[in-house]
Design an enzyme around this catalytic site. Sequence first.
Site, PDB file in Angstrom:
ATOM      1  N   SER A  34       0.671  -1.328   0.461  1.00  0.00           N
ATOM      2  CA  SER A  34       0.097   0.495  -0.152  1.00  0.00           C
ATOM      3  C   SER A  34       1.291   1.096   0.221  1.00  0.00           C
ATOM      4  O   SER A  34       1.948   1.185  -0.817  1.00  0.00           O
ATOM      5  CB  SER A  34      -0.977  -0.195   1.054  1.00  0.00           C
ATOM      6  OG  SER A  34      -1.950   0.928   1.256  1.00  0.00           O
TER       7      SER A  34
ATOM      8  N   ASP B  81      -8.872  -3.299  -6.442  1.00  0.00           N
ATOM      9  CA  ASP B  81      -8.269  -3.198  -4.909  1.00  0.00           C
ATOM     10  C   ASP B  81      -9.169  -2.770  -4.070  1.00  0.00           C
ATOM     11  O   ASP B  81      -9.884  -1.739  -4.474  1.00  0.00           O
ATOM     12  CB  ASP B  81      -6.672  -2.603  -5.191  1.00  0.00           C
ATOM     13  CG  ASP B  81      -6.327  -2.333  -3.637  1.00  0.00           C
ATOM     14  OD1 ASP B  81      -6.909  -2.002  -2.793  1.00  0.00           O
ATOM     15  OD2 ASP B  81      -5.137  -2.535  -3.748  1.00  0.00           O
TER      16      ASP B  81
ATOM     17  N   HIS C 174      -6.126  -6.337  -0.457  1.00  0.00           N
ATOM     18  CA  HIS C 174      -5.560  -5.234  -0.634  1.00  0.00           C
ATOM     19  C   HIS C 174      -4.623  -5.220   0.492  1.00  0.00           C
ATOM     20  O   HIS C 174      -4.522  -6.061   1.372  1.00  0.00           O
ATOM     21  CB  HIS C 174      -6.117  -4.128   0.714  1.00  0.00           C
ATOM     22  CG  HIS C 174      -5.229  -3.092  -0.265  1.00  0.00           C
ATOM     23  ND1 HIS C 174      -4.960  -2.371  -1.031  1.00  0.00           N
ATOM     24  CD2 HIS C 174      -4.786  -1.966   1.767  1.00  0.00           C
ATOM     25  CE1 HIS C 174      -3.648  -1.329  -0.366  1.00  0.00           C
ATOM     26  NE2 HIS C 174      -4.061  -1.326   0.689  1.00  0.00           N
TER      27      HIS C 174
END
Length: 430
Positions: free
Chosen positions: A207, A303, A371
């Site tokens: 991320s 995502d 994610h």
Amino acid sequence: MVMQEMEHQNVLPSSPQPPQQRTYLGSSAVVFITSFALLVPAASTHTTLSARGGNNQSQLVVEFTYIQGAAAKGAVCLDGTLPGYNFHPGFGTGANSWLVYLEGGGWCNDIKSCLERKGGPLGSSIHMEKPYNFTGILTNKAQENPDFFNWNKVVVRYCDGACFAGEGEHEKLGLQFRGQRIYTAAMEDLMSKGMRHADQALLSGCSAGSVAVILHCDAFNSLFPRPTRVKCLSDGGLFMDTVDVSGGHHMRSLVHGVVSLQGVQRILPRSCTSRHDPVFCFFPQNLINYVRTPLFVLNAAYDYIQIQAGIAPNISDTNGKWNNGCKLNIANCSASQIKILQKFRNRMVKAVQGFSAKTQSGLFINSCFAHCQADSQDTWLSEKPPLIDNLGISLAVGDWYFDRSRVKKIDCPYPCDRTCHNRISKTSPY
């Protein structure tokens, strides 16, 4: 708006401390992993170990170490406190190998959000939960992490709000934008503690950390002599400059705030900024084409963070059509919503075409509502992991890193993949 980590935070609460598959392990190595973040209100707290699943007593929980001397270099958190990391030494054949995880936690893109972050665990080491749970690619169990289990492991903690890339300050309000200095101080400290002797190195992350990986990949490569194997792994950070459901560019607006407020443009590749706006050069979909060091991109085509915060954030979803179903569970999406998500997936696939053509690049884009998948045990390596062509994530990354085979995998569109670990939420903060 504040972007902040929740889902992939592996920590146990602690009182602040004063500063003080197969095994292929023939050579030493360094892996750098950063974690990008979820986009949530600053008041949110980190999830507990139990939220990540499993028996806490059987998991590797590592204590916190302050980076001594960091303050003298101006390498401090948003509130001016010392940064730090969690370190677990390697053993056996991995004694001279290093796996380092640069923690993520999103962005603060304006004064208000940075002030909110300053008083929490992602802006201050005073408020930071110190022990950290090492899972997935960070675990020390051979059966759960065959390629990297016995390496030195470091999680560099995130407290700057700009992907370890900011440079500046707001003196009147006491905000220190020193992410780049934190990153540099951490690298210098780790090099002095033995990392300089590594034979191989991998910079990676999830991320916000994924963005940091891409930003720092080539500079990280330059830390080591030529014989050193240096590669980078980006997990869940392929953030797209997409159009939201209102027809606007909400994610672009957030990125603009981060870049301009925290001075991130200073470390963006000049080969990009000489031709494009700095905001363009911050988006990973564009940045990956400027990275010279071998890079592996691991991402979910659907995502859920990008769907919740980029495609259908509350500010754009004014009629709430996405908030009560599709944003929380892809199985609840209507035909028209799925059509929008398929367009998003197609843009992502198109964005990596040039990158995938590079001989040394690696790619694993599955069709999951997820994610970040390398730092969670169930998706990294478990009895039933996500697969593309019967290849799991752990083996895919290992095969690419150790040059056992080339890995360029893109899944068929949703809902074809029945191996996905799709996330189901009760609420969305976005």
